[in-house]
Design an enzyme around this catalytic site. Structure first.
Site, PDB file in Angstrom:
ATOM      1  N   LYS A   1      44.165  40.691  49.844  1.00  0.00           N
ATOM      2  CA  LYS A   1      43.821  41.357  49.717  1.00  0.00           C
ATOM      3  C   LYS A   1      42.442  41.608  48.820  1.00  0.00           C
ATOM      4  CE  LYS A   1      45.025  45.123  47.675  1.00  0.00           C
ATOM      5  NZ  LYS A   1      43.474  45.980  47.057  1.00  0.00           N
TER       6      LYS A   1
ATOM      7  N   GLY B   1      41.471  40.677  37.983  1.00  0.00           N
ATOM      8  CA  GLY B   1      40.681  41.924  37.882  1.00  0.00           C
ATOM      9  C   GLY B   1      41.494  42.784  36.524  1.00  0.00           C
ATOM     10  N   SER B   2      41.825  43.546  35.936  1.00  0.00           N
ATOM     11  CA  SER B   2      41.907  44.328  34.664  1.00  0.00           C
ATOM     12  C   SER B   2      43.509  43.634  34.542  1.00  0.00           C
ATOM     13  CB  SER B   2      42.143  45.981  35.041  1.00  0.00           C
ATOM     14  OG  SER B   2      43.382  46.114  35.791  1.00  0.00           O
ATOM     15  N   THR B   3      42.495  43.852  33.066  1.00  0.00           N
ATOM     16  CA  THR B   3      44.630  43.052  32.264  1.00  0.00           C
ATOM     17  C   THR B   3      45.399  43.459  32.191  1.00  0.00           C
ATOM     18  OG1 THR B   3      42.752  41.995  30.663  1.00  0.00           O
ATOM     19  CG2 THR B   3      44.924  42.786  30.136  1.00  0.00           C
ATOM     20  N   GLU B   4      44.631  45.179  32.847  1.00  0.00           N
ATOM     21  CA  GLU B   4      46.373  46.379  32.779  1.00  0.00           C
ATOM     22  C   GLU B   4      47.027  45.977  34.004  1.00  0.00           C
ATOM     23  OE1 GLU B   4      44.460  50.437  33.445  1.00  0.00           O
ATOM     24  OE2 GLU B   4      47.367  51.065  32.851  1.00  0.00           O
TER      25      GLU B   4
ATOM     26  N   GLY C   1      46.885  42.627  35.801  1.00  0.00           N
ATOM     27  CA  GLY C   1      46.968  41.637  35.587  1.00  0.00           C
ATOM     28  C   GLY C   1      48.847  41.769  34.547  1.00  0.00           C
TER      29      GLY C   1
ATOM     30  N   GLU D   1      42.938  35.814  36.155  1.00  0.00           N
ATOM     31  CA  GLU D   1      41.755  36.092  35.546  1.00  0.00           C
ATOM     32  C   GLU D   1      41.392  37.479  35.257  1.00  0.00           C
ATOM     33  OE1 GLU D   1      38.248  36.652  34.250  1.00  0.00           O
ATOM     34  OE2 GLU D   1      37.369  35.634  37.024  1.00  0.00           O
TER      35      GLU D   1
ATOM     36  N   CYS E   1      33.656  39.587  34.257  1.00  0.00           N
ATOM     37  CA  CYS E   1      34.462  39.443  33.259  1.00  0.00           C
ATOM     38  C   CYS E   1      34.078  38.600  32.295  1.00  0.00           C
ATOM     39  CB  CYS E   1      35.704  39.227  34.024  1.00  0.00           C
ATOM     40  SG  CYS E   1      35.266  37.886  35.221  1.00  0.00           S
TER      41      CYS E   1
ATOM     42  N   GLU F   1      36.421  46.692  27.074  1.00  0.00           N
ATOM     43  CA  GLU F   1      36.007  45.661  28.232  1.00  0.00           C
ATOM     44  C   GLU F   1      35.049  47.245  29.173  1.00  0.00           C
ATOM     45  OE1 GLU F   1      37.755  44.967  32.232  1.00  0.00           O
ATOM     46  OE2 GLU F   1      36.039  42.539  31.847  1.00  0.00           O
TER      47      GLU F   1
HETATM   48  P1  NDP Z   1      42.734  46.724  38.786  1.00  0.00           P
HETATM   49  O1  NDP Z   1      42.563  45.200  38.363  1.00  0.00           O
HETATM   50  O2  NDP Z   1      42.913  47.421  38.982  1.00  0.00           O
HETATM   51  O3  NDP Z   1      41.549  46.029  40.736  1.00  0.00           O
HETATM   52  C1  NDP Z   1      41.581  44.149  41.123  1.00  0.00           C
HETATM   53  C2  NDP Z   1      42.756  44.554  42.010  1.00  0.00           C
HETATM   54  O4  NDP Z   1      43.392  44.192  42.166  1.00  0.00           O
HETATM   55  C3  NDP Z   1      41.951  44.959  43.295  1.00  0.00           C
HETATM   56  O5  NDP Z   1      42.022  44.873  44.649  1.00  0.00           O
HETATM   57  C4  NDP Z   1      42.980  46.036  43.338  1.00  0.00           C
HETATM   58  O6  NDP Z   1      43.104  47.197  44.389  1.00  0.00           O
HETATM   59  C5  NDP Z   1      44.430  45.471  43.364  1.00  0.00           C
HETATM   60  N1  NDP Z   1      45.502  46.434  42.488  1.00  0.00           N
HETATM   61  C6  NDP Z   1      45.538  47.342  41.441  1.00  0.00           C
HETATM   62  N2  NDP Z   1      46.760  47.509  41.722  1.00  0.00           N
HETATM   63  C7  NDP Z   1      47.564  46.996  42.094  1.00  0.00           C
HETATM   64  C8  NDP Z   1      49.550  46.631  42.185  1.00  0.00           C
HETATM   65  N3  NDP Z   1      50.010  47.126  40.788  1.00  0.00           N
HETATM   66  N4  NDP Z   1      49.646  45.332  41.665  1.00  0.00           N
HETATM   67  C9  NDP Z   1      48.792  44.124  42.490  1.00  0.00           C
HETATM   68  N5  NDP Z   1      47.395  44.356  43.110  1.00  0.00           N
HETATM   69  C10 NDP Z   1      46.558  46.051  42.301  1.00  0.00           C
HETATM   70  O7  NDP Z   1      40.365  46.646  38.747  1.00  0.00           O
HETATM   71  P2  NDP Z   1      40.283  48.289  39.294  1.00  0.00           P
HETATM   72  O8  NDP Z   1      39.353  47.769  39.642  1.00  0.00           O
HETATM   73  O9  NDP Z   1      40.584  49.563  39.447  1.00  0.00           O
HETATM   74  O10 NDP Z   1      39.575  48.493  37.805  1.00  0.00           O
HETATM   75  C11 NDP Z   1      39.638  49.141  36.795  1.00  0.00           C
HETATM   76  C12 NDP Z   1      39.141  48.228  35.540  1.00  0.00           C
HETATM   77  O11 NDP Z   1      39.127  46.940  35.436  1.00  0.00           O
HETATM   78  C13 NDP Z   1      37.316  48.085  35.365  1.00  0.00           C
HETATM   79  O12 NDP Z   1      37.060  49.671  34.928  1.00  0.00           O
HETATM   80  C14 NDP Z   1      37.100  47.372  34.635  1.00  0.00           C
HETATM   81  O13 NDP Z   1      36.869  47.153  33.058  1.00  0.00           O
HETATM   82  C15 NDP Z   1      38.463  45.733  34.859  1.00  0.00           C
HETATM   83  N6  NDP Z   1      37.813  45.045  36.025  1.00  0.00           N
HETATM   84  C16 NDP Z   1      38.284  44.105  35.189  1.00  0.00           C
HETATM   85  C17 NDP Z   1      37.637  43.024  36.314  1.00  0.00           C
HETATM   86  C18 NDP Z   1      37.546  41.473  35.981  1.00  0.00           C
HETATM   87  O14 NDP Z   1      37.303  40.090  36.518  1.00  0.00           O
HETATM   88  N7  NDP Z   1      37.638  41.261  35.062  1.00  0.00           N
HETATM   89  C19 NDP Z   1      37.639  42.825  37.810  1.00  0.00           C
HETATM   90  C20 NDP Z   1      37.581  44.197  38.446  1.00  0.00           C
HETATM   91  C21 NDP Z   1      38.047  45.298  37.246  1.00  0.00           C
HETATM   92  P3  NDP Z   1      42.532  48.376  44.516  1.00  0.00           P
HETATM   93  O15 NDP Z   1      40.170  47.831  44.610  1.00  0.00           O
HETATM   94  O16 NDP Z   1      42.961  48.706  46.156  1.00  0.00           O
HETATM   95  O17 NDP Z   1      42.875  49.623  43.434  1.00  0.00           O
END
Ligand code: NDP
Length: 497
Positions: free
Chosen positions: A203, A255-258, A260, A277, A311, A408
C-alpha cells in the site's frame, strides 16, 4: 504558505548577491517526456491492473505546481480482500514452492528493468513527490535497483544465512509505505520479502502512488507470476484494512510513530509478525576538532537532503560551544548557495514539500519555535508562487524543551543546540523518545567508538551522514520502531526464525 515565509531576496535558484558572485545557473531541466503518465491508474491485483470495486478514485498531484498528474483507484475493503486472496494463492501454488534459485531470476530481472528504465522512474518520482531530480536519479532509483540485486543474491542461500538449516517464509506480507522515498521504500519492502519466499500486498502513500504502480508494471514485464506482488492504492483506511486483514501473516510499516502505534494495537493479540520503521529526531554531533567544511557538508546533507523528509534526518545539530559560532556562520554561507526550485532542474538542491498538509505541519512547528524564543534564520530565496515550498531554515538558541528540539518536523528545518563535553553531548543526543540515527564529527577514532557505544540509535554515522547500502541493516530503538531492514537482518523479518 504564509507570505512571510516567502522571504524577499534573489531570484529563485540564483546565488544571492551577498556571496559576491553575481551569476546564476542556467536552467538545466530534465525532460518530462521520458515518462508517459496515464490519465488513470488501476490497482494491481493478481497480475493485472483493474479499477477499484466501488469505482472510487483520487487524484495525485505534482506538489511543485499543484497540477493533477493522474487519477488513481482507491481500494475498498473488497479490493484488499481480493489482493490478499491473490497473494495467498500465489504463495501456496507458486512462489513458496519455487526453488530459491528460480525466485532469484525474477528479482534480478526486476533490478535490471529498474536500471534500464531508471530515467523514467527518476522523472516520475520527482513529479509525484517533488524531490530534486538529482536525488531521485542518483539516490532513490539506483538504491532501489541495488536492493533487488542484493536480495536476489540471498534467495538461493537462505539456509546459509545463519537462521538454521531450512528457514521458511511467513506467507502473505502486508506492507504500508510513506511518501518520502516512494520507490525506494517499495524496494526495501518487496525485495527481502520476495527473496525469502513470501508474497506481497503493498500500500503506497496516497500522495505518491505512481512509482509503485510503475514498479508493478516492471513486475509484469519481468514475468512475475500473478499475485506474487499486488499494489493497492488508497488512503490511510486502505492501509488500516490491509494490516488488520486476517489473511496477512506479516505486517511491515514505515511512517509516522502515531500510525505505527495504531498498527501495533491492531495486530496485538494476533500471530502476525510486525516490523515498524518510524520517526526520528537524530542528533548530528560536531566536536571542536572536526574538519569544519566537511562537517558543514554533512550537516547540509543530514537535514536538507530530500527537503528534510527523511526519518533519519540529522534535525538536531549538537555543536561544541567553542566552535558553535564559527560552524553556524559557515553553515549560513553554505545555505545561501543552495538552489531551491523546479525539482526537474538538474541544478536544484531543494525541491517542493510533498503536500499542503505537510507544509502546514512544518509551518506550525516553526512558528512554535519562534514563539518559544529560538532565533530563526533562512537565506534569501524566493519561493515559487504555485506549489508547496519551504525555505531552508535554521534555529539557534534552541533549548531541549522546545518542540522544535523534540518533535519530528519532517521538513528543511534544523535546530541548533550546543554542548561543552562529550558526556553532555551524549546526554542531550539521547534525550529523545526516538532512537533511529545519529552522526558524529570528530578527528578522533577513539571518541567515535566511545560515542557510538553511548548513543541509543540504530544507525550511527561517523564523519559522514545519510549513507545507505542494501547490505547494511537499518532500524530504530524506542519510538523509532523495531526490526531491521537491509542486510541479512532484513531477511529475518520475513522468515519463520
Ligand atoms: P503516515 O504515517 O500517516 O503514513 C504512512 C503510510 O501509512 C501511508 O501509506 C498512509 O496512507 C498509511 N496509513 C495512514 N493511516 C494508517 C492506518 N491507520 N493504518 C495503516 N496505514 C495507515 O504519515 P503521513 O503521511 O500522514 O505523515 C504524517 C507525519 O508522519 C509527517 O509529518 C512526518 O512527521 C511523519 N512521517 C514519518 C515518516 C518516517 O519515515 N519516519 C514517513 C512519513 C511521515 P496515506 O498516505 O494514504 O495517509
Amino acid at each position: 504558505m504564509a507570505k512571510a515565509d516567502r522571504a524577499a531576496g534573489t531570484k529563485g535558484g540564483g546565488l544571492p548577491a551577498e556571496t559576491g558572485q553575481g551569476w546564476e545557473y542556467a536552467p538545466a531541466p530534465e525532460s518530462r517526456d521520458v515518462v508517459s503518465i496515464k490519465p488513470e491508474y488501476g490497482l494491481f491485483v493478481a497480475g493485472e491492473f483493474r479499477p477499484a470495486a466501488g469505482g472510487s478514485t483520487f487524484d495525485t498531484i505534482n506538489p511543485a505546481t499543484e497540477e493533477p498528474l493522474a487519477r488513481v483507484a482507491a481500494a475498498s475493503a473488497a479490493d484488499v480482500d481480493a489482493a490478499v486472496a491473490a497473494a495467498r494463492e500465489a504463495y501456496e501454488q507458486v512462489w513458496a514452492p519455487m526453488p530459491g534459485s528460480e525466485r532469484a531470476k525474477y528479482l534480478y530481472r526486476i533490478a535490471r528493468q529498474l536500471q534500464e528504465r531508471s530515467r523514467e522512474f527518476a522523472v516520475l518520482e520527482s513529479l509525484d513527490n517533488g524531490k530534486p531530480i538529482k536525488e531521485s536519479r542518483d539516490v532513490d532509483v539506483p538504491l532501489a535497483a541495488a536492493h533487488f540485486f542484493y536480495y536476489a543474491g540471498w534467495a538461493d542461500k537462505l539456509e546459509y544465512a545463519g537462521f538454521g538449516p531450512a528457514p521458511r517464509p511467513l506467507g502473505v506480507a502486508g506492507q504500508v509505505i510513506p511518501w518520502n522515498f516512494p520507490l525506494l521504500m517499495a524496494a526495501w519492502k518487496l525485495a527481502p520479502a520476495l527473496a525469502a519466499g513470501n508474497t506481497c500486498v503493498l500500500k503506497p502513500a496516497e500522495t505518491t502512488p505512481l512509482t509503485a504502480l510503475l514498479l508493478a508494471e516492471v513486475c509484469e514485464q519481468a514475468g512475475l507470476p500473478p499475485g506474487v506482488v499486488n499494489v493497492v492504492t488508497g488512503a490511510g483506511d486502505t492501509g488500516a484494512t490491509l494490516v488488520a486483514h486476517a489473511g496477512v501473516d506479516k505486517v511491515a510499516f514505515t511512517g509516522s510513530t502515531e500510525v505505527g502505534k495504531e498498527i501495533a494495537r491492531a495486530v496485538a493479540g494476533t500471530d502476525k509478525k510486525l516490523t515498524l520503521e518510524l520517526g526520528g529526531k537524530a542528533a548530528n554531533i560536531v566536536f571542536d576538532d572536526a574538519p569544519v567544511e566537511q562537517a558543514v557538508e554533512g550537516i547540509v546533507n543530514g537535514i536538507f537532503f530530500n527537503q528534510g523528509h527523511v526519518c533519519c534526518a540529522g534535525s538536531r545539530l549538537l555543536v561544541q560551544e567553542s566552535v558553535a559560532d564559527h560552524v553556524v556562520e559557515r553553515l549560513q554561507r553554505r545555505l545561501a548557495t543552495l538552489r531551491l526550485g523546479d525539482p526537474l532542474d538538474k541544478n536544484t538542491d531543494i525541491g517542493a514539500i510533498n503536500s499542503g498538509q505537510q507544509l502546514a505541519k512544518i509551518t506550525e512547528l516553526t512558528k512554535a519555535g519562534e514563539a518559544a524564543g529560538a532565533q530563526r534564520w533562512s537565506p534569501p530565496c524566493t519561493l515559487p508562487e504555485r506549489g508547496y515550498w519551504f525555505p531552508p531554515t535554521i534555529f539557534t538558541g534552541v533549548s531541549q524543551s522546545h518542540r522544535i528540539a523534540r518533535e519530528e518536523i519532517f521538513g528543511p528545518v534544523l535546530s541548533v543546540l550546543t554542548f561543552r563535553t562529550p558526556d553532555e553531548a551524549v546526554t542531550k543526543a539521547n534525550n529523545t523518545p526516538y532512537g533511529l540515527s545519529a552522526g558524529i564529527w570528530t578527528e578522533k577514532g577513539s571518541r567515535i567508538l566511545w560515542m557510538a557505544q553511548q548513543l541509543r540509535a540504530g544507525v550511527v554515522w561517523a564523519n559522514t551522514y545519510n549513507r545507505f547500502d542494501p547490505a547494511s541493516p537499518f532500524g530504530g530503538y524506542q519510538e523509532s520502531g523495531f526490526g531491521r531492514e537491509g542486510g541479512r537482518h532484513g531477511l529475518a523479518a520475513y522468515l519463520n526464525v
